[in-house]
Design a protein around this motif. Structure first.
Motif, PDB file in Angstrom:
ATOM      1  N   THR A 273       0.861  -1.231   0.116  1.00 34.33           N
ATOM      2  CA  THR A 273      -0.168  -0.247   0.453  1.00 34.33           C
ATOM      3  C   THR A 273       0.624   0.916   0.211  1.00 34.33           C
ATOM      4  O   THR A 273       0.334   2.232  -0.473  1.00 34.33           O
ATOM      5  CB  THR A 273      -0.960  -0.261   1.527  1.00 34.33           C
ATOM      6  N   ASP A 274       2.303   1.080   0.906  1.00 39.45           N
ATOM      7  CA  ASP A 274       2.302   2.700   0.952  1.00 39.45           C
ATOM      8  C   ASP A 274       3.994   2.121  -0.613  1.00 39.45           C
ATOM      9  O   ASP A 274       4.928   2.098   0.266  1.00 39.45           O
ATOM     10  CB  ASP A 274       3.223   1.991   2.682  1.00 39.45           C
ATOM     11  N   TRP A 276       5.603   3.988  -2.675  1.00 42.12           N
ATOM     12  CA  TRP A 276       6.285   5.603  -3.099  1.00 42.12           C
ATOM     13  C   TRP A 276       6.779   5.515  -2.057  1.00 42.12           C
ATOM     14  O   TRP A 276       7.793   7.190  -1.443  1.00 42.12           O
ATOM     15  CB  TRP A 276       5.056   6.871  -3.602  1.00 42.12           C
ATOM     16  N   ASP A 304      -2.431  -5.295   3.894  1.00 46.80           N
ATOM     17  CA  ASP A 304      -3.950  -4.460   3.265  1.00 46.80           C
ATOM     18  C   ASP A 304      -4.004  -3.856   4.805  1.00 46.80           C
ATOM     19  O   ASP A 304      -5.210  -3.415   4.876  1.00 46.80           O
ATOM     20  CB  ASP A 304      -5.040  -5.710   3.073  1.00 46.80           C
ATOM     21  N   TYR A 306      -4.739  -0.954   5.361  1.00 43.58           N
ATOM     22  CA  TYR A 306      -5.754   0.094   5.807  1.00 43.58           C
ATOM     23  C   TYR A 306      -7.113  -1.080   4.621  1.00 43.58           C
ATOM     24  O   TYR A 306      -7.839   0.710   5.270  1.00 43.58           O
ATOM     25  CB  TYR A 306      -5.069   0.998   4.627  1.00 43.58           C
ATOM     26  N   ARG A 308      -8.403  -2.266   2.235  1.00 41.73           N
ATOM     27  CA  ARG A 308      -9.134  -2.044   1.135  1.00 41.73           C
ATOM     28  C   ARG A 308     -10.020  -2.803   1.191  1.00 41.73           C
ATOM     29  O   ARG A 308     -10.760  -2.879  -0.526  1.00 41.73           O
ATOM     30  CB  ARG A 308      -8.337  -1.041   0.030  1.00 41.73           C
ATOM     31  N   THR A 317      -4.343  -3.237  -6.013  1.00 43.38           N
ATOM     32  CA  THR A 317      -3.059  -2.729  -5.427  1.00 43.38           C
ATOM     33  C   THR A 317      -2.954  -1.677  -7.574  1.00 43.38           C
ATOM     34  O   THR A 317      -2.204  -0.487  -6.815  1.00 43.38           O
ATOM     35  CB  THR A 317      -1.750  -3.150  -5.835  1.00 43.38           C
ATOM     36  N   ARG A 319      -5.333   0.438  -8.698  1.00 43.42           N
ATOM     37  CA  ARG A 319      -5.516   1.778  -8.090  1.00 43.42           C
ATOM     38  C   ARG A 319      -4.561   2.743  -6.750  1.00 43.42           C
ATOM     39  O   ARG A 319      -4.484   3.486  -7.195  1.00 43.42           O
ATOM     40  CB  ARG A 319      -7.413   1.495  -6.936  1.00 43.42           C
ATOM     41  N   THR A 320      -3.559   1.518  -6.735  1.00 43.13           N
ATOM     42  CA  THR A 320      -2.590   2.933  -5.649  1.00 43.13           C
ATOM     43  C   THR A 320      -1.422   3.221  -6.169  1.00 43.13           C
ATOM     44  O   THR A 320      -0.617   3.807  -6.376  1.00 43.13           O
ATOM     45  CB  THR A 320      -2.019   1.502  -4.479  1.00 43.13           C
ATOM     46  N   GLU A 324      -1.749   8.647  -9.819  1.00 44.77           N
ATOM     47  CA  GLU A 324      -0.922   9.138  -8.661  1.00 44.77           C
ATOM     48  C   GLU A 324       0.246  10.027  -9.397  1.00 44.77           C
ATOM     49  O   GLU A 324       0.476   9.856 -10.348  1.00 44.77           O
ATOM     50  CB  GLU A 324      -0.476   8.065  -8.195  1.00 44.77           C
ATOM     51  N   SER A 329       3.999   6.569 -11.558  1.00 40.21           N
ATOM     52  CA  SER A 329       2.318   6.406 -12.108  1.00 40.21           C
ATOM     53  C   SER A 329       2.395   6.515 -13.143  1.00 40.21           C
ATOM     54  O   SER A 329       1.788   6.282 -13.691  1.00 40.21           O
ATOM     55  CB  SER A 329       1.561   6.759 -10.774  1.00 40.21           C
TER      56      SER A 329
END
Length: 490
Positions: A273-274, A276, A304, A306, A308, A317, A319-320, A324, A329
């Motif tokens: 999820t994190d 970047w 996961d 958060y 989601r 992922t 969508r992650t 962005e 991205s």
């Protein structure tokens, strides 16, 4: 008078030796060069480790700093965990044990390391800086094996991460790095070990290579790399945004697109999820060299964090990663939208990842390795490993469905390759024992090859029972489910 002189000759050397010992033991004048010669066995970091932990034979890293440097109201590292930079580096002793033997001891600079973990974790992560004035630097091979080379810095990561239910997870970074490395990504090396600070066990930590000039020297033979600590530099972002045409050929002149694709695949499979994070680098000795990324800090994988999705292996992922405000991205999003050849290429890379690289046997072997590590290091709450096992079981089919949706491709179909029992066929470049079954997205292809040792008896290929050629190489477009067989003479 003679008696006093005689007494002085006896007392002053004893005072000087005692002063030197105090300096060396308690960290007074941390960088003083006049301290007595250090005996590795007598260093505070060596003596502070309880024997009960040593006899287990497991890797142990022990760090010892003065209490003032750790807890002084004005300059203590643990009192001011958000402070950064050289002025917040303190002298410390470092000892490393393996198989119940002291393998290395030295002095080093100690800093707090991390982002939100600086305040969110009770047990902090640390950076160790091996500078010449502190003492000898260890060899990377001591901790990580080959390739070997001097270390300038390592990160001592607090390994525990908690999900939203409060469940503790261990070994997330090492496991995610192993998966990324399997795909071809550049990752730091890690090693789990017990960590002691001033004699107090902090838990099972993960020693990790730091990404810097010395990292590149060890990996690539020189340190002449342009390194961007910010993995999303403004000038590269402006370049990508200004491109009128975004296609594979144009992007590949500036960015190592294979590396970027591999980075994205590692995030997609791990459900990170994190995302970047990372280091951007370019070889300055090679004319026309391209920018590429090094994976870093994948500790938000598998769980996961958060919440989601209903279950962690269902997290989307894509969508992650897409849409962005990051140059990675931006490139990936535009290529998927604007270049059909790259879109098919990305789909084929997803298929190859699931068919040949992150196979059930490979994933089981990694999981078993960390189950063993958990037992060895006394980690009792291993529910996280059961969840990782479920993640590995379900993630491939979920990722195929997500790929179909985001890349606008048709459902993946099965391709079976058969041969006499035990024979090996090279499928998509990977030697594979028959029978083989993989899943491919339509409009991609499968390549087959008979290994050298079996070509003398090779008789030809058949597709759905019909002859499909007798050359030892075969490439077929995938449009629907199919079965291919390699035939051999007795």
């Amino acid at each position: 008078m003679r008696g006093r002189r005689w007494l002085g000759w006896v007392i002053w050397p004893a005072v000087l030796v005692g002063l030197g010992t105090a300096i060396d033991t308690y960290g007074i004048f941390d960088e003083a060069r006049f301290a007595v010669a250090r005996d590795d066995d007598l260093m505070p970091s060596t003596r502070a480790v309880p024997r009960a932990h040593l006899v287990t034979g497991q890797p142990i890293l022990s760090v010892f700093a003065s209490e003032a440097d750790l807890r002084h109201p004005e300059r203590g590292l643990l009192v001011h965990p958000m402070q950064r930079g050289r002025e917040w580096e303190r002298f410390a002793y470092v000892s490393y044990f393996d198989k119940a033997t002291l393998r290395f001891a030295t002095g080093a600079g100690l800093r707090i390391h991390g982002g939100r973990s600086r305040v969110g974790s009770v047990n902090k992560s640390f950076g160790l800086f091996f500078r010449r004035r502190y003492g000898a630097a260890p060899d990377a091979g001591l901790f990580f094996g080959p390739p070997e080379g001097g270390l300038a810095r390592v990160v001592v990561h607090n390994d525990i991460r908690h999900d939203r239910t409060g469940r503790p997870w261990h070994f997330v970074n090492p496991l995610a790095y192993e998966i990324a490395a399997r795909l071809g990504a550049i990752v730091p090396r890690t090693r789990p070990m017990r960590f002691f600070l001033n004699g107090q066990l902090q838990g099972v930590y993960v020693l990790t290579e730091h990404i810097g000039p010395r990292f590149f020297e060890v990996r690539f033979g020189h340190g002449d790399f342009g390194i961007e600590d910010d993995a999303n530099p403004r000038r590269l972002f402006r370049w990508a945004r200004a491109l009128e045409v975004m296609d594979r050929e144009t992007v590949s002149k500036t960015v190592d697109l294979d590396n970027l694709t591999t980075w994205a695949l590692s995030m997609l499979f791990c459900g990170t999820t994190d995302v970047w994070q990372g280091t951007l680098a370019r070889d300055q000795r090679t004319p026309g060299s391209r920018w590429y990324w090094i994976n870093w800090d994948m500790d938000h994988s598998f769980m996961d964090l958060y919440q989601r999705a209903p279950r962690q292996w269902e997290i989307d992922t894509y969508r992650t990663l897409l849409g962005e405000n990051d140059v990675r991205s931006l490139i990936l999003t535009r290529l998927i939208q604007e270049d059909p050849t790259y879109r098919r290429h990305f789909a084929s890379r997803v298929a190859a990842m699931l068919n040949h690289q992150l196979t059930p046997p490979f994933l089981r072997s990694r999981l078993e390795q960390y189950r063993l590590a958990a037992g060895v290091h006394g980690i009792k709450d291993t529910e996280f490993l059961d969840l990782v096992e479920q993640f590995f079981e379900h993630r491939p089919s979920i990722l195929r469905a997500l790929t179909r949706r985001h890349l606008s491709v048709d459902d993946a179909v099965s391709v079976t390759v058969e041969a006499d029992a035990g024979r090996t066929i090279v499928v998509d470049g990977y030697p594979t024992k028959s029978p083989y079954r993989g899943f491919y997205f339509p409009e991609t292809s499968i390549s087959l090859e008979v290994p050298d040792a079996q070509r003398a008896t090779f008789a030809g290929w058949s597709l759905h029972g019909r002859a499909a050629g007798d050359h030892w190489q075969l490439s077929l477009p995938v449009r629907s489910a199919m079965t291919v067989r390699a035939h051999f003479r007795e």
